[in-house]
Design a protein around this motif. Structure first.
Motif, PDB file in Angstrom:
ATOM      1  N   UNK A  36       0.829  -1.203   0.000  1.00  0.00           N
ATOM      2  CA  UNK A  36       0.000   0.000   0.000  1.00  0.00           C
ATOM      3  C   UNK A  36       0.866   1.256   0.000  1.00  0.00           C
ATOM      4  N   UNK A  37       1.941   1.227   0.773  1.00  0.00           N
ATOM      5  CA  UNK A  37       2.838   2.387   0.834  1.00  0.00           C
ATOM      6  C   UNK A  37       3.398   2.697  -0.560  1.00  0.00           C
ATOM      7  N   UNK A  38       3.775   1.634  -1.285  1.00  0.00           N
ATOM      8  CA  UNK A  38       4.345   1.803  -2.618  1.00  0.00           C
ATOM      9  C   UNK A  38       3.275   1.965  -3.690  1.00  0.00           C
ATOM     10  N   UNK A  39       1.998   1.812  -3.304  1.00  0.00           N
ATOM     11  CA  UNK A  39       0.863   1.948  -4.217  1.00  0.00           C
ATOM     12  C   UNK A  39       0.964   0.999  -5.406  1.00  0.00           C
ATOM     13  N   UNK A 357      -5.984   4.641 -17.732  1.00  0.00           N
ATOM     14  CA  UNK A 357      -7.134   4.132 -16.992  1.00  0.00           C
ATOM     15  C   UNK A 357      -6.728   2.892 -16.201  1.00  0.00           C
ATOM     16  N   UNK A 358      -7.265   2.778 -15.015  1.00  0.00           N
ATOM     17  CA  UNK A 358      -7.074   1.589 -14.169  1.00  0.00           C
ATOM     18  C   UNK A 358      -5.627   1.337 -13.778  1.00  0.00           C
ATOM     19  N   UNK A 359      -4.793   2.391 -13.760  1.00  0.00           N
ATOM     20  CA  UNK A 359      -3.432   2.197 -13.246  1.00  0.00           C
ATOM     21  C   UNK A 359      -3.450   2.431 -11.749  1.00  0.00           C
ATOM     22  N   UNK A 360      -2.544   1.781 -11.040  1.00  0.00           N
ATOM     23  CA  UNK A 360      -2.535   1.869  -9.579  1.00  0.00           C
ATOM     24  C   UNK A 360      -1.888   3.173  -9.107  1.00  0.00           C
ATOM     25  N   UNK A 361      -0.710   3.480  -9.636  1.00  0.00           N
ATOM     26  CA  UNK A 361       0.007   4.686  -9.217  1.00  0.00           C
ATOM     27  C   UNK A 361      -0.088   5.709 -10.345  1.00  0.00           C
ATOM     28  N   UNK A 362      -1.072   6.599 -10.244  1.00  0.00           N
ATOM     29  CA  UNK A 362      -1.346   7.544 -11.327  1.00  0.00           C
ATOM     30  C   UNK A 362      -0.157   8.458 -11.577  1.00  0.00           C
ATOM     31  N   UNK A 363       0.458   8.968 -10.510  1.00  0.00           N
ATOM     32  CA  UNK A 363       1.554   9.922 -10.682  1.00  0.00           C
ATOM     33  C   UNK A 363       2.735   9.274 -11.407  1.00  0.00           C
TER      34      UNK A 363
END
Length: 389
Positions: A36-39, A357-363
């Motif tokens: 979760x920390x690493x997204x 779309x649907x990516x975990x880490x947007x940035x």
């Protein structure tokens, strides 16, 4: 009072007064989890990296060959057609296997030249099979490992059936969790390894496979505070806003690095370059087709979580010598254009689509995509300038 008759303010107030109802979610949300920390909890490539590490008997996880052997055992147990020799497989020297990632685009490839066995794993977390993948991969393996015993495994959260059911075996993430939980109970692991493996098990149970207890608790909370939760969801900062901001932030960063010229005063997703400014210089006044000084623009067309890059010319109030340069550009990038002599705007080049779309880490993913699209435009620019000069 009936939830539908509550005002928005009353619904939110009732939810806040009953906020302890969320305590039931603490087993899933209250504990530290490195994924979760690493997204990266839903990112397919990160799951493949973790599994590749676990599969390798010679890695430092402390399981030795037990995880690899556990997966082979699952495949043999599920084999109802008798295509696998249980003795050949389970009595193999597992330490002779090596692990490769993305060999010919296959997510995980595990091979042993001593045992003449190859295990190919196609991993699907948030996506589905496409482009006849499985048949292509099987063809590659038949060509490169003709005398090997070949295992083809389609790994999905819920046992989705592969297109090539005759050759590809199904393995689920629940199978993975069951193997790992059995190993965690049997092996004494180093503290850091134990943390990572247990975090990984939690992430799979929470985010990948269906956790019935979690679903029941969430439904109970939602049914009790439906109006308040719907209101919160409707007014959240949504994914599109976050994605567009991440794109703009990366363009700003590229401007700071000197790779492009980016200024929000003439468009957040618009930029120029010093090289193209030399070829198509700015006007002395803000009189171009865009009401600005620039007679060309690079810009990103963002739509519903996807975008592509554009190179566009603005044809109004262009000095004759610069318009002649535009004609050369059109000759190279859009030959045969019948409306080259008079135009307000003209798109002469566009890149491929980039999907966020649907990516975990947007940035992180947005930055990678924006840098790729800018690189694509700059490569085009370099070739174009060489041709017209």
């Amino acid at each position: 009072m009936n939830d539908n008759k509550l005002t928005d303010e009353q619904a939110l107030q009732n939810f806040l007064l009953d906020i302890q109802c969320l305590d039931e979610l603490l087993p899933w949300t209250g504990r530290f989890n490195i994924f979760d920390v690493l997204k990266v909890s839903r990112m397919e490539i990160r799951h493949s990296n973790t599994l590749g590490w676990l599969f390798d008997p010679n890695e430092n996880h402390g399981f030795g060959d037990a995880f690899l052997k556990g997966v082979f055992q699952k495949l043999v147990e599920n084999d109802t057609s008798g295509k696998y020799d249980i003795f050949q497989v389970l009595l193999s020297d597992m330490y002779s296997f090596s692990v490769q990632r993305e060999w010919k685009n296959i997510d995980i490839l595990i091979t042993s030249s001593d045992e003449k066995i190859v295990l190919a794993i196609e991993n699907k977390v948030g996506s589905h099979e496409h482009s006849n993948q499985l048949n292509r991969y099987r063809t590659y393996l038949e060509q490169d490992y003709p005398d090997y015993k070949r295992f083809y495994v389609f790994l999905t959260p819920d046992g989705e059936e592969p297109s090539d059911v005759e050759n590809w075996d199904v393995l689920t993430y629940l199978d993975v969790v069951e193997i790992l939980e059995e190993l965690v109970g049997r092996f004494k692991l180093q503290q850091d390894v134990s943390l990572l493996v247990n975090n990984y098990i939690e992430v799979i149970r929470r985010d990948i496979v269906e956790d019935r207890q979690l679903i029941e608790i969430c439904n109970k909370i939602y049914n009790k505070h439906r109006k308040a939760l719907d209101l919160i969801y409707a007014n959240r900062i949504d994914g599109k806003t976050m994605t567009s901001q991440a794109i703009i932030d990366t363009l700003t960063k590229l401007g700071d690095e000197g790779k492009i010229i980016h200024g929000s005063d003439w468009g957040n997703m618009v930029f120029r370059t010093s090289e193209m400014d030399r070829i198509l210089p700015l006007l002395p006044t803000q009189s171009s087709s865009w009401g600005s000084k620039n007679i060309y623009a690079y810009w990103l067309n963002f739509d519903d979580g996807r975008f592509y890059g554009v190179f566009e010319l603005a044809g109004q109030n262009v000095p004759p010598e610069d318009f002649a340069t535009m004609q050369k550009i059109i000759d190279v990038l859009k030959p045969g254009d019948s409306r080259r002599d008079s135009f307000t705007y003209k798109r002469v080049f566009k890149t491929k689509w980039y999907d966020l779309r649907d990516v975990e880490d947007i940035e992180e993913e947005a930055e990678k995509a924006v840098r790729s699209v800018v690189d694509e435009l700059l490569v085009m620019e370099q070739k174009l300038i060489a041709q017209i000069q």
